[in-house]
Write a protein that holds these residues in place. Structure first.
Motif, PDB file in Angstrom:
ATOM      1  N   GLY A 234       0.643  -1.306   0.168  1.00  0.00           N
ATOM      2  CA  GLY A 234       0.073   0.011   0.223  1.00  0.00           C
ATOM      3  C   GLY A 234       0.740   1.142   0.164  1.00  0.00           C
ATOM      4  N   GLN A 235       1.904   1.131   0.735  1.00  0.00           N
ATOM      5  CA  GLN A 235       2.774   2.323   0.931  1.00  0.00           C
ATOM      6  C   GLN A 235       3.366   2.638  -0.703  1.00  0.00           C
ATOM      7  N   VAL A 236       3.845   1.585  -1.240  1.00  0.00           N
ATOM      8  CA  VAL A 236       4.512   1.800  -2.675  1.00  0.00           C
ATOM      9  C   VAL A 236       3.328   2.345  -3.654  1.00  0.00           C
ATOM     10  N   ALA A 237       2.344   1.604  -3.538  1.00  0.00           N
ATOM     11  CA  ALA A 237       1.258   2.163  -4.290  1.00  0.00           C
ATOM     12  C   ALA A 237       0.917   3.804  -4.033  1.00  0.00           C
ATOM     13  N   VAL A 238       1.000   4.065  -2.958  1.00  0.00           N
ATOM     14  CA  VAL A 238       0.670   5.666  -2.666  1.00  0.00           C
ATOM     15  C   VAL A 238       1.711   6.702  -3.495  1.00  0.00           C
ATOM     16  N   ILE A 239       3.052   6.076  -3.449  1.00  0.00           N
ATOM     17  CA  ILE A 239       4.111   6.751  -3.930  1.00  0.00           C
ATOM     18  C   ILE A 239       4.076   6.736  -5.472  1.00  0.00           C
ATOM     19  N   GLN A 240       3.594   5.501  -6.053  1.00  0.00           N
ATOM     20  CA  GLN A 240       3.689   5.377  -7.300  1.00  0.00           C
ATOM     21  C   GLN A 240       2.277   6.337  -8.097  1.00  0.00           C
ATOM     22  N   ALA A 241       1.307   6.250  -7.269  1.00  0.00           N
ATOM     23  CA  ALA A 241       0.163   7.220  -7.659  1.00  0.00           C
ATOM     24  C   ALA A 241       0.486   8.801  -7.690  1.00  0.00           C
TER      25      ALA A 241
END
Length: 283
Positions: free
Chosen positions: A113-120
């Protein structure tokens, strides 16, 4: 140069604890805070001047897309100067008996989830030469008995934080890790609730081996909830990291974090093992 007022900041996990304190701190400083919460009732509670609640589940790609669109299409054209990656959970139990679904949930929320936020949000952050502020933990530096699953996620975020910083430095994106020690938050209380639930799944043999450890885990979490540093202290560290023209790559919050992050680099494993077991009254 320090950021000017009315630039945007995204803070995840703002329904309580460090996330809420950080949202309120940055809003008071004049930033427009997009405050991620999972439920409308939490959105209603946190909404105030300079805080705009957004319904956000960091494990659901549709809500992340909506957040990215909200940032990109800001009606006032405000740049996104930072994202504070704070949302997470705590699964605390002996590794021998942690259900694999609980392990997957810990990693899904606290790493993927943390990586997904960064990617978005990376496209918007690159436009503003902004920064990613990851809320880590002393658990990402030292893994205590009974906290292995939580620490696994925090150790993973240490690696992701370092790699991202090295990948993006030439493009103007700054990546910062905040490492709190024991903090008085509801996450500790939720960790106790999870531990109580998981303890009921143990076999009789596992109870004989680990009842004492479960008691120690709950006592440690309860100690942090009552005697940990206030969440505002962590929020103030986050604020410094966002305002600094040349921020450090790492900040600690709390004396225990400052001490333990040093000790883990110099003490032999077996001595550290004994020290931690003694602290938790396991020997």
């Amino acid at each position: 140069m320090p950021y000017k007022t009315q630039e945007m900041v995204v803070v995840t996990g703002t329904s309580s604890g460090i996330g809420r304190a950080t949202a309120e701190q940055l809003a008071a400083e004049g930033f427009h805070v997009l405050a991620g919460v999972r439920r409308q009732e939490d959105a209603d509670k946190i909404k105030q001047k300079n805080i705009e609640p957004v319904i956000l589940d960091i494990t659901a790609i549709d809500t992340l897309r909506a957040l990215a669109e909200r940032v990109e299409q800001d009606p006032l054209g405000r740049p996104l100067c930072a994202v504070v990656n704070n949302a997470g959970i705590a699964v605390n139990a002996p590794l021998e008996m942690v259900p694999l679904d609980e392990l997957r949930r810990q990693i899904e929320v606290s790493v993927i989830g943390q990586v997904a936020v960064i990617q978005a949000l990376t496209p918007a952050l690159l436009k503003s030469s902004g920064r990613v502020v990851n809320i880590g933990s002393v658990g990402g530096k030292i893994s205590m008995p009974g906290f292995g699953i939580y620490s696994a996620a925090k150790y993973a975020m240490e690696a992701i934080n370092d790699s991202l910083r090295r990948e993006m430095s030439s493009f103007g994106l700054k990546v910062i890790m905040i490492t709190p020690g024991g903090v008085s938050t509801s996450l500790s209380e939720k960790g106790v609730t999870t531990a109580n639930r998981l303890s009921k799944l143990m076999t009789p043999d596992q109870h004989r081996r680990h009842d004492r450890l479960f008691d120690a885990v709950k006592a440690q979490a309860e100690s942090w909830a009552t005697s940990g540093i206030p969440t505002k202290k962590v929020a103030e560290v986050v604020s410094r990291a966002i305002h600094a023209s040349n921020p450090r790559t790492r900040y600690t919050a709390g004396r225990d974090s400052a001490l333990l992050t040093r000790l883990v680099r110099i003490l032999p494993d077996k001595l550290l093992d004994r020290m931690l077991r003694s602290q938790m009254k396991l020997q």
